[in-house]
Design an enzyme around this catalytic site. Sequence first.
Site, mmCIF file in Angstrom:
data_model
loop_
_atom_site.group_PDB
_atom_site.id
_atom_site.type_symbol
_atom_site.label_atom_id
_atom_site.label_comp_id
_atom_site.label_asym_id
_atom_site.label_seq_id
_atom_site.Cartn_x
_atom_site.Cartn_y
_atom_site.Cartn_z
ATOM 1 N N HIS A 152 -10.467 0.989 1.775
ATOM 2 C CA HIS A 152 -10.230 1.966 2.842
ATOM 3 C C HIS A 152 -11.437 1.822 3.759
ATOM 4 O O HIS A 152 -12.520 2.312 3.441
ATOM 5 C CB HIS A 152 -10.110 3.388 2.272
ATOM 6 N N HIS A 174 3.185 14.346 1.638
ATOM 7 C CA HIS A 174 2.598 15.672 1.404
ATOM 8 C C HIS A 174 3.709 16.667 1.671
ATOM 9 O O HIS A 174 4.617 16.380 2.457
ATOM 10 C CB HIS A 174 1.446 15.937 2.376
ATOM 11 N N LYS A 185 -9.201 -0.430 -5.823
ATOM 12 C CA LYS A 185 -9.267 0.224 -4.521
ATOM 13 C C LYS A 185 -10.617 0.887 -4.305
ATOM 14 O O LYS A 185 -11.068 1.678 -5.147
ATOM 15 C CB LYS A 185 -8.158 1.280 -4.448
ATOM 16 N N HIS A 224 0.879 -1.197 0.000
ATOM 17 C CA HIS A 224 0.000 0.000 0.000
ATOM 18 C C HIS A 224 0.900 1.226 0.000
ATOM 19 O O HIS A 224 1.466 1.601 1.024
ATOM 20 C CB HIS A 224 -0.897 0.005 1.239
ATOM 21 N N ASN A 276 -5.087 7.156 -6.015
ATOM 22 C CA ASN A 276 -5.814 8.396 -5.668
ATOM 23 C C ASN A 276 -5.072 9.659 -6.116
ATOM 24 O O ASN A 276 -4.774 10.534 -5.324
ATOM 25 C CB ASN A 276 -6.134 8.439 -4.164
ATOM 26 N N ALA A 327 -3.824 14.647 5.524
ATOM 27 C CA ALA A 327 -3.577 13.358 6.174
ATOM 28 C C ALA A 327 -2.532 12.583 5.400
ATOM 29 O O ALA A 327 -2.627 12.475 4.170
ATOM 30 C CB ALA A 327 -4.881 12.563 6.213
ATOM 31 N N LEU A 370 -4.943 9.080 7.926
ATOM 32 C CA LEU A 370 -6.230 8.392 7.970
ATOM 33 C C LEU A 370 -6.057 6.945 7.536
ATOM 34 O O LEU A 370 -5.344 6.711 6.568
ATOM 35 C CB LEU A 370 -7.241 9.104 7.063
ATOM 36 N N ASP A 380 1.437 2.492 3.614
ATOM 37 C CA ASP A 380 0.617 3.697 3.453
ATOM 38 C C ASP A 380 1.494 4.944 3.492
ATOM 39 O O ASP A 380 1.049 6.006 3.946
ATOM 40 C CB ASP A 380 -0.509 3.772 4.489
ATOM 41 N N HIS A 394 -4.647 -0.803 5.848
ATOM 42 C CA HIS A 394 -4.211 -0.025 7.026
ATOM 43 C C HIS A 394 -5.177 -0.166 8.199
ATOM 44 O O HIS A 394 -5.792 0.797 8.649
ATOM 45 C CB HIS A 394 -3.978 1.446 6.694
ATOM 46 N N HIS A 451 1.581 5.312 -1.684
ATOM 47 C CA HIS A 451 1.224 6.493 -2.482
ATOM 48 C C HIS A 451 2.501 7.088 -3.070
ATOM 49 O O HIS A 451 3.376 7.523 -2.315
ATOM 50 C CB HIS A 451 0.533 7.544 -1.610
ATOM 51 N N LEU A 452 2.588 7.082 -4.391
ATOM 52 C CA LEU A 452 3.779 7.674 -5.045
ATOM 53 C C LEU A 452 3.496 9.040 -5.655
ATOM 54 O O LEU A 452 4.412 9.723 -6.081
ATOM 55 C CB LEU A 452 4.316 6.740 -6.144
ATOM 56 N N ARG A 453 2.208 9.399 -5.758
ATOM 57 C CA ARG A 453 1.845 10.696 -6.386
ATOM 58 C C ARG A 453 2.315 10.736 -7.840
ATOM 59 O O ARG A 453 2.477 9.713 -8.472
ATOM 60 C CB ARG A 453 2.403 11.883 -5.587
HETATM 61 C C1 NCD Z 1 -3.498 8.990 2.087
HETATM 62 C C2 NCD Z 1 -3.037 10.036 1.063
HETATM 63 O O1 NCD Z 1 -2.457 11.053 1.482
HETATM 64 O O2 NCD Z 1 -3.209 9.823 -0.134
HETATM 65 N N1 NCD Z 1 -3.517 9.598 3.381
HETATM 66 C C3 NCD Z 1 -3.465 8.948 4.563
HETATM 67 O O3 NCD Z 1 -3.590 9.599 5.602
HETATM 68 N N2 NCD Z 1 -3.267 7.663 4.637
HETATM 69 C C4 NCD Z 1 -4.825 8.460 1.691
HETATM 70 C C5 NCD Z 1 -5.201 7.201 2.423
HETATM 71 O O4 NCD Z 1 -4.643 6.131 2.189
HETATM 72 O O5 NCD Z 1 -6.108 7.258 3.263
HETATM 73 ZN ZN ZN Z 2 -3.191 5.104 1.699
#
Ligand code: NCD
Ligand code: ZN
Length: 347
Positions: free
Chosen positions: A138, A253, A101, A12, A40, A265, A221, A249, A176, A14-16
């Site tokens: 989620h 940011h 997802k 899990h 996302n 988050a 989150l 996760d 998560h 997030h690479l943006r």
């Molecule tokens: C994640 C995000 O920033 O994309 N944020 C987080 O707090 N985990 C989104 C997510 O997985 O809930």
């Molecule tokens: Zn996530």
Amino acid sequence: MQITLTQPDDWHLHLRDGEMLKAVVGSTAEHFGRALIMPNLVPPVVTGNDALDYKKRIEQAIKDTGANPAFKPLMTLYLTETTQADDVVEAAKAGIIIAVKLYPAGATTNSASGVTDIKNVMPVLSAMAEHGVVLCVHGEVTAGDIDIFDREARFIETVLEPLRSELPELRIVMEHVTTKDGVDYVKSASKNLAATLTTHHLMINRNHLLVGGIRPHYYCLPIAKREVHRQALVSAACSGDERYFLGTDSAPHTRSSKESECGCAGVFNAANTMVCLASVFEEADALDHLEAFASLNGPKWYGLEPNSGTITLQKTSMKTPIPERIPVEDDWVIPFDPARDIYWQVL
Ligand code: NCD
Ligand code: ZN
């Protein structure tokens, strides 16, 4: 002391995109063989074509930044109420994606296109059940009157359990998991249910977030819960039970978007996850189960071989520093502070 494990995967991540992608991809590629990439983005990764394009951008970012070229992104689709069952099944058959997802609309960062009512996506979920496509959820309800600390437990009762009764063949990962309710629910399931656990939820509770000042870099989150829940997560991760595996996760940011009147988050833990896990498993006297959690249980669930490489973690006498903050354009990403001293390094 030193331990050698099969190279881990992150189920899990997030690479943006764009500059952020280039800034963070190397942190994961350095230690992990593969990662399941969350969809996302804005706009989200919705179709098989979107996923293919995004995968190419990730591969290009790996090349452009000189990150470890052996790292493999595994792609997901973002389930919306207009997702077509055929597109999902074709993308999975073509090997473009390995999971879909589900974000309840409004549950977290960039989830506005998510699902408002699970009934609206039942045709897609039935097709996924039929074709063995994994659903990653989620697991939080979003109704305004449900307390943020109760949202995971309520999701289990009101969404997950009814969904699993209706589609018992659907293979689901509760992502998560942050509560004892979550790990107990997974433990009680006889089949087709697994859970990922993050690095930070194994290390922090809600006091870390809120006592002595508000710590925006611990805000994520699902939100960190009471210590009793953290302990349940550690027991699950350290048990060796194949239904629990690592999904960091890691969610970068910029500093300014976290340290803000309405902070985003997400915790960025990609760079120090493996040393943090070594510390958690050592404390639980469970270092012999770290490989199952980080490197073996995930591939087994997805029907993949474990990585062929290895990673070696060594106990150190000097405290391991928190990774350096990462510059992105005119800002930074601040890595996870594990709130304890770590005495491990990756060799
Ligand atoms: C994640 C995000 O920033 O994309 N944020 C987080 O707090 N985990 C989104 C997510 O997985 O809930
Ligand atoms: Zn996530």
